[in-house]
Scaffold this active site. Structure first.
Site, PDB file in Angstrom:
ATOM      1  CB  SER A 142      -0.849   0.004   1.277  1.00  0.00           C
ATOM      2  OG  SER A 142      -1.398   1.279   1.521  1.00  0.00           O
ATOM      3  CE1 TYR A 155      -4.308  -2.066   5.058  1.00  0.00           C
ATOM      4  CE2 TYR A 155      -3.207   0.001   4.529  1.00  0.00           C
ATOM      5  CZ  TYR A 155      -3.906  -1.127   4.126  1.00  0.00           C
ATOM      6  OH  TYR A 155      -4.188  -1.314   2.785  1.00  0.00           O
TER       7      TYR A 155
END
Ligand code: NAD
Length: 260
Positions: A142, A155
Site C-alpha cells: 500500500s 496497517y
C-alpha cells in the site's frame, strides 16, 4: 509465455484479488482462488472461472490467521496444480483507530493477515519455484508501506513490513529466476474502504459519493479512485518476461500521493 502457469492469489474472492484473477485468467493462467468464502460458494466461483476461461482452477477458504490452514492451502495447491508459479499476496484487512485505544486483537489480526501470512505463503511456495527456476512473487502492500497516516498504526506497520520482506526475498532469489516486488496502491475502489467512506460521510454530514471524493482528495493529488483491474494489469506486466529485471522494488501506484 504465461499460459499454463499457475497463480495463487490470496483474497481473490473480492476487490483487487478478484479483478487480478480475471486479468490473469484471460491469459490462460490457471488459478488457485482463495478468500473468506464458504466452500460451496468458493467452489462455484472456481467452476465459473474454469468454464469462462478454459483454465484449471481450485478454491480454498483458508483463514490466513492460522498457519496450519496456510500449509494445507499450499499443499493442496501444489498437489493439484503441480506448482505455484505466481504468488500474489493480496488478502488484507483494515481497522482505523488511534494508537492509544487501538485494540490489541485488531493489531494481532492485521499483522497476521497483512504480513505474517505472506511470510508463510512465500516460504512454502519457493520450493516449487526454485525447482522450475522461475517464479513471480507480488505482494500487495500500500502507499502505507511507504508513508504513514493517522489512525492506521497496525496497517502501516504491516505494510512497511511487507515492503521489507519483499526486498529480502528478492535478494535471496535473484539468481534463481524468481522476482519479488511490492505494489503500493493509493485509493482503490473496493469493499475494504467502505467503512472509512461511511465514517467521513457521518463526520462531514455528506452523501456517500461526496465522502468518497473527499477521502481520496485529502491525500491523493489524482482525484479519483483506482479501478482494481488497473492493479491486475500491472501484476500481469510484472509476471511478463519484460519485467524480469524488476525485483526488490516497491512500486507506487498512487496518483502522486507519495510524490509530495
Ligand atoms: P477486499 O476487502 O475487497 O478483499 C480482501 C480479501 O481478503 C477478500 O477476499 C477476503 O476474503 C480476504 N481476507 C480477509 N481476511 C482474511 C483472512 N483472515 N483469511 C483469508 N482471507 C482473508 O480488499 P481490497 O481492497 O481488494 O484489498 C486487497 C489488498 O489491497 C489488501 O492487502 C489491502 O491492504 C490492499 N490495498 C487496498 C487499497 C484500497 O484502497 N482498497 C489500497 C492499498 C492497498
Amino acid at each position: 509465455m504465461l499460459t499454463g502457469k499457475t497463480a495463487l492469489i490470496t483474497g481473490s474472492t473480492s476487490g483487487i484479488g478478484l479483478a487480478t484473477a480475471h486479468t490473469l485468467a484471460e491469459q490462460g493462467i490457471n488459478l488457485v482462488l482463495h478468500g473468506l468464502m464458504g466452500d460451496e460458494e468458493g467452489t462455484a466461483l472456481a467452476a465459473e472461472f474454469a468454464s469462462k476461461y478454459q483454465i484449471k482452477t481450485l478454491f480454498d477458504g483458508a483463514n490466513l490467521m492460522d498457519s496450519n490452514s496456510i500449509t494445507t492451502l499450499i499443499n493442496k495447491a501444489v498437489n493439484f496444480m503441480g506448482s505455484i508459479d505466481i504468488l500474489v499476496n493480496n488478502a488484507g484487512i483494515q481497522h482505523t483507530e488511534g494508537v492509544d485505544t487501538f485494540p490489541a486483537s485488531k493489531w494481532d489480526a492485521i499483522i497476521a493477515i497483512n504480513l505474517t501470512a505472506a511470510f508463510h505463503t512465500i516460504q512454502q511456495s519457493l520450493p516449487s519455484m526454485k525447482t522450475n527456476g522461475w517464479g513471480r512473487i507480488i505482494n500487495i502492500a500500500s502507499v502505507h508501506g511507504l508513508v504513514a497516516s493517522v489512525n492506521k498504526s497496525a496497517y502501516v506497520a504491516a505494510k512497511h513490513g511487507i515492503v521489507g520482506l519483499t526486498k529480502a526475498v528478492a535478494l535471496e532469489c535473484a539468481e534463481q529466476g524468481i522476482t519479488a516486488n511490492a505494489i503500493c496502491p493509493g485509493w482503490v475502489d473496493t469493499p475494504l474502504i467502505n467503512n472509512q467512506i461511511k465514517e467521513v460521510a457521518k463526520r462531514q454530514q455528506v452523501e456517500f459519493e461526496q465522502a468518497k471524493y473527499n477521502l481520496v482528495t485529502a491525500k491523493q493529488p489524482l482525484p479519483e479512485m483506482m479501478d482494481p483491474r488497473q492493479i491486475g494489469e500491472f501484476i500481469l506486466f510484472l509476471c511478463s518476461d519484460s519485467a524480469r529485471s524488476i525485483t526488490g522494488a516497491s512500486l507506487p501506484m498512487d496518483g502522486a500521493w507519495t510524490a509530495q
